[in-house]
Structures are given as structure tokens and as C-alpha cells.
Scaffold this motif. Structure first.
Motif, PDB file in Angstrom:
ATOM      1  N   VAL A   3      50.261   1.887   4.084  1.00 21.31           N
ATOM      2  CA  VAL A   3      51.527   1.488   4.699  1.00 21.31           C
ATOM      3  C   VAL A   3      52.652   1.951   3.791  1.00 21.31           C
ATOM      4  CG1 VAL A   3      52.944  -0.402   5.546  1.00 21.31           C
ATOM      5  CG2 VAL A   3      50.464  -0.581   5.676  1.00 21.31           C
ATOM      6  N   VAL A   4      53.599   2.673   4.359  1.00 18.79           N
ATOM      7  CA  VAL A   4      54.789   3.085   3.622  1.00 18.79           C
ATOM      8  C   VAL A   4      55.981   2.358   4.222  1.00 18.79           C
ATOM      9  CG1 VAL A   4      56.361   5.003   3.127  1.00 18.79           C
ATOM     10  CG2 VAL A   4      53.897   5.331   2.925  1.00 18.79           C
ATOM     11  N   GLY A   5      56.729   1.686   3.354  1.00 17.93           N
ATOM     12  CA  GLY A   5      57.974   1.042   3.758  1.00 17.93           C
ATOM     13  C   GLY A   5      59.140   1.863   3.262  1.00 17.93           C
ATOM     14  N   VAL A   6      60.138   2.042   4.113  1.00 16.80           N
ATOM     15  CA  VAL A   6      61.313   2.836   3.759  1.00 16.80           C
ATOM     16  C   VAL A   6      62.546   1.932   3.802  1.00 16.80           C
ATOM     17  CG1 VAL A   6      62.765   4.816   4.367  1.00 16.80           C
ATOM     18  CG2 VAL A   6      60.281   4.917   4.729  1.00 16.80           C
ATOM     19  N   ALA A   7      63.182   1.767   2.651  1.00 16.69           N
ATOM     20  CA  ALA A   7      64.447   1.038   2.566  1.00 16.69           C
ATOM     21  C   ALA A   7      65.556   2.066   2.748  1.00 16.69           C
ATOM     22  CB  ALA A   7      64.569   0.318   1.232  1.00 16.69           C
ATOM     23  N   GLY A   8      66.173   2.045   3.924  1.00 18.26           N
ATOM     24  CA  GLY A   8      67.103   3.091   4.317  1.00 18.26           C
ATOM     25  C   GLY A   8      68.547   2.832   3.965  1.00 18.26           C
ATOM     26  N   LYS A  89      69.234   7.733   9.243  1.00 19.55           N
ATOM     27  CA  LYS A  89      69.321   8.670  10.369  1.00 19.55           C
ATOM     28  C   LYS A  89      69.102  10.100   9.888  1.00 19.55           C
ATOM     29  CE  LYS A  89      70.188  10.288  14.506  1.00 19.55           C
ATOM     30  NZ  LYS A  89      69.581  11.603  14.480  1.00 19.55           N
ATOM     31  N   ASN A  90      69.699  10.449   8.755  1.00 18.16           N
ATOM     32  CA  ASN A  90      69.492  11.784   8.200  1.00 18.16           C
ATOM     33  C   ASN A  90      68.013  12.024   7.895  1.00 18.16           C
ATOM     34  OD1 ASN A  90      70.450  14.356   6.918  1.00 18.16           O
ATOM     35  ND2 ASN A  90      69.588  13.360   5.111  1.00 18.16           N
ATOM     36  N   LEU A  91      67.343  11.010   7.332  1.00 17.78           N
ATOM     37  CA  LEU A  91      65.919  11.155   7.055  1.00 17.78           C
ATOM     38  C   LEU A  91      65.138  11.423   8.338  1.00 17.78           C
ATOM     39  CD1 LEU A  91      63.471  11.021   5.139  1.00 17.78           C
ATOM     40  CD2 LEU A  91      63.463   8.533   5.520  1.00 17.78           C
ATOM     41  N   PHE A  92      65.413  10.643   9.389  1.00 22.46           N
ATOM     42  CA  PHE A  92      64.717  10.847  10.663  1.00 22.46           C
ATOM     43  C   PHE A  92      64.909  12.265  11.198  1.00 22.46           C
ATOM     44  CE2 PHE A  92      65.092   6.072  11.619  1.00 22.46           C
ATOM     45  CZ  PHE A  92      63.799   5.830  11.180  1.00 22.46           C
ATOM     46  N   ASP A  93      66.071  12.843  10.968  1.00 21.92           N
ATOM     47  CA  ASP A  93      66.350  14.185  11.480  1.00 21.92           C
ATOM     48  C   ASP A  93      65.480  15.262  10.829  1.00 21.92           C
ATOM     49  OD1 ASP A  93      68.211  13.171  13.218  1.00 21.92           O
ATOM     50  OD2 ASP A  93      69.955  13.694  11.983  1.00 21.92           O
ATOM     51  N   HIS A  94      64.831  14.944   9.722  1.00 22.80           N
ATOM     52  CA  HIS A  94      63.934  15.898   9.062  1.00 22.80           C
ATOM     53  C   HIS A  94      62.561  15.986   9.732  1.00 22.80           C
ATOM     54  CE1 HIS A  94      66.127  17.260   5.514  1.00 22.80           C
ATOM     55  NE2 HIS A  94      66.615  16.038   5.399  1.00 22.80           N
ATOM     56  N   TYR A 122      68.218  -1.159  20.319  1.00 24.46           N
ATOM     57  CA  TYR A 122      69.037  -0.152  20.990  1.00 24.46           C
ATOM     58  C   TYR A 122      69.359   1.082  20.164  1.00 24.46           C
ATOM     59  CZ  TYR A 122      69.479  -3.581  24.633  1.00 24.46           C
ATOM     60  OH  TYR A 122      69.185  -4.468  25.644  1.00 24.46           O
ATOM     61  N   HIS A 123      69.096   1.054  18.851  1.00 28.33           N
ATOM     62  CA  HIS A 123      69.354   2.237  18.023  1.00 28.33           C
ATOM     63  C   HIS A 123      68.095   2.724  17.320  1.00 28.33           C
ATOM     64  CE1 HIS A 123      73.854   2.458  18.039  1.00 28.33           C
ATOM     65  NE2 HIS A 123      73.655   1.282  18.583  1.00 28.33           N
ATOM     66  N   LEU A 124      67.393   1.803  16.667  1.00 28.31           N
ATOM     67  CA  LEU A 124      66.244   2.213  15.868  1.00 28.31           C
ATOM     68  C   LEU A 124      65.003   2.469  16.722  1.00 28.31           C
ATOM     69  CD1 LEU A 124      65.210   2.807  13.064  1.00 28.31           C
ATOM     70  CD2 LEU A 124      64.932   0.340  12.682  1.00 28.31           C
ATOM     71  N   LYS A 125      64.708   1.591  17.653  1.00 29.38           N
ATOM     72  CA  LYS A 125      63.516   1.744  18.492  1.00 29.38           C
ATOM     73  C   LYS A 125      63.511   3.061  19.281  1.00 29.38           C
ATOM     74  CE  LYS A 125      60.735  -0.779  21.878  1.00 29.38           C
ATOM     75  NZ  LYS A 125      60.662  -2.031  22.653  1.00 29.38           N
ATOM     76  N   PRO A 126      64.632   3.472  19.880  1.00 27.29           N
ATOM     77  CA  PRO A 126      64.603   4.762  20.585  1.00 27.29           C
ATOM     78  C   PRO A 126      64.281   5.955  19.676  1.00 27.29           C
ATOM     79  CG  PRO A 126      66.479   3.487  21.310  1.00 27.29           C
ATOM     80  CD  PRO A 126      65.897   2.760  20.127  1.00 27.29           C
ATOM     81  N   ILE A 127      64.728   5.905  18.432  1.00 30.58           N
ATOM     82  CA  ILE A 127      64.414   6.995  17.505  1.00 30.58           C
ATOM     83  C   ILE A 127      62.922   6.999  17.192  1.00 30.58           C
ATOM     84  CG2 ILE A 127      64.774   7.904  15.173  1.00 30.58           C
ATOM     85  CD1 ILE A 127      67.641   6.709  15.357  1.00 30.58           C
ATOM     86  N   LEU A 128      62.372   5.826  16.881  1.00 30.46           N
ATOM     87  CA  LEU A 128      60.949   5.735  16.565  1.00 30.46           C
ATOM     88  C   LEU A 128      60.094   6.127  17.764  1.00 30.46           C
ATOM     89  CD1 LEU A 128      60.936   2.427  14.470  1.00 30.46           C
ATOM     90  CD2 LEU A 128      60.987   4.803  13.649  1.00 30.46           C
TER      91      LEU A 128
END
Length: 174
Positions: A3-8, A89-94, A122-128
Motif C-alpha cells: 500500500v502506498v499513501g500519497v500526501a498531496g 493534480k500535477n502528479l496525476f497528470d503524469h 466531485y473532484h478526486l473520485k472522477p480523476i481516480l
């Protein structure tokens, strides 16, 4: 299983503390699970420019690959202006579109406004979901009032929700 946790967040400690508690709850359920906390302030993740991952610095390459190699993920972000942090958000774009396929992707948010609990949905779930992550029904929003002056969680209900999220993530993975 890992399990990796990311503190964004690049500032403050609340998100880091909550992610740490989720990883601790996972270990309490199954001591054989390996955990790792990635705190984005410890890395120089470059801004996305559309280049292949190999063109970015070593920190960016390492963070993206650690996340992609995990079996379960939990992403945490403070809520800024009713949205996730720019660093997360920048991390997700990678990541490529199918980056989280087959991975359970938990959500943790922190904030000062009660209504910001909706940001997860409404913001995080759609990206995941776009990245093909399996998103548990549970998520954890922690209001700033749930922390003491040393940024430790003092709200027992929050700690229960953290354990519920950890349990659901492991159950979904199995």
C-alpha cells in the motif's frame, strides 16, 4: 501486497498525519502488508509538459513508478479553493489512462470548511476513476477542528472512519 499513501500537499502536516493513520490501520489489519508514505514535499515532482516519463527528473520518475508498482493506493489532499491541491493534480497528470487499473484507490481529504467533504466525490473520485482505479465507497474527510495544536487527530469518529476505509480497501483488494 503493498500500500502506498500519497500526501498531496507541499505545506502543512494534517494530510500527512491522516495518510499515516490509514497506513497504520492497514498494518493493524494485516501485518504482512508493506506500506510506504510518499509526502510530495519530499520530492521535486516536475510540472507535466507532455513529454514521456523518462524525460523528467529522477524524483518524478521514482514517485510515479512507486505508485504504479503498488497494489493499493490512498491519496490525500488538503482542500484549497474547493479543489484538490495543485501538487496532487500535477502528479496525476503524469500517469497514463490505465495507470490504476486493478488497484484500490482510497481518498482522504482535510479542510477548514465542512462542505468541502464533497471534494472527494466531485473532484478526486472522477480523476481516480478516469485512471481506472477502484474507488471504495468509504472515504475520509477530516475537518481542521479534528486536530490538536500538534496536528494529531483528536476526534474518535475520524479514527473509526480511517479504520473503516482501511478495512474496505483490503477487502476490495482480496
Amino acid at each position: 501486497m503493498k500500500v502506498v499513501g500519497v500526501a498531496g500537499s507541499l505545506v502543512g502536516w494534517k494530510t500527512n498525519v491522516v495518510i499515516h493513520h490509514v497506513l497504520k490501520a492497514v498494518k493493524e489489519i494485516d501485518v504482512t502488508i508493506e506500506t510506504e508514505l510518499i509526502d510530495l514535499r519530499d520530492y521535486q515532482v516536475e510540472f507535466v509538459t507532455g513529454e514521456p516519463l523518462a524525460y523528467y527528473n529522477q524524483d518524478t520518475f521514482d514517485v510515479v513508478n512507486k505508485i504504479q508498482s503498488a497494489d493499493l493506493l490512498v491519496f490525500g489532499t488538503p482542500i484549497y479553493q474547493a479543489s484538490i491541491s495543485g501538487a496532487l493534480k500535477n502528479l496525476f497528470d503524469h500517469f497514463p489512462v490505465d495507470a490504476f487499473k486493478g488497484k484500490v484507490t482510497g481518498m482522504v481529504t482535510t479542510g477548514a470548511v465542512e462542505k468541502h467533504f464533497l471534494v472527494s466525490e466531485y473532484h478526486l473520485k472522477p480523476i481516480l476513476s478516469y485512471l481506472k482505479g477502484l474507488v471504495p465507497t468509504s472515504n475520509v474527510f477530516v475537518h481542521n477542528d479534528s486536530f490538536d495544536d500538534q496536528n494529531e487527530i483528536i476526534n474518535e469518529e475520524v479514527l473509526k472512519r480511517i479504520k473503516l476505509l482501511a478495512t474496505e480497501m483490503i477487502t476490495l483488494r482480496k
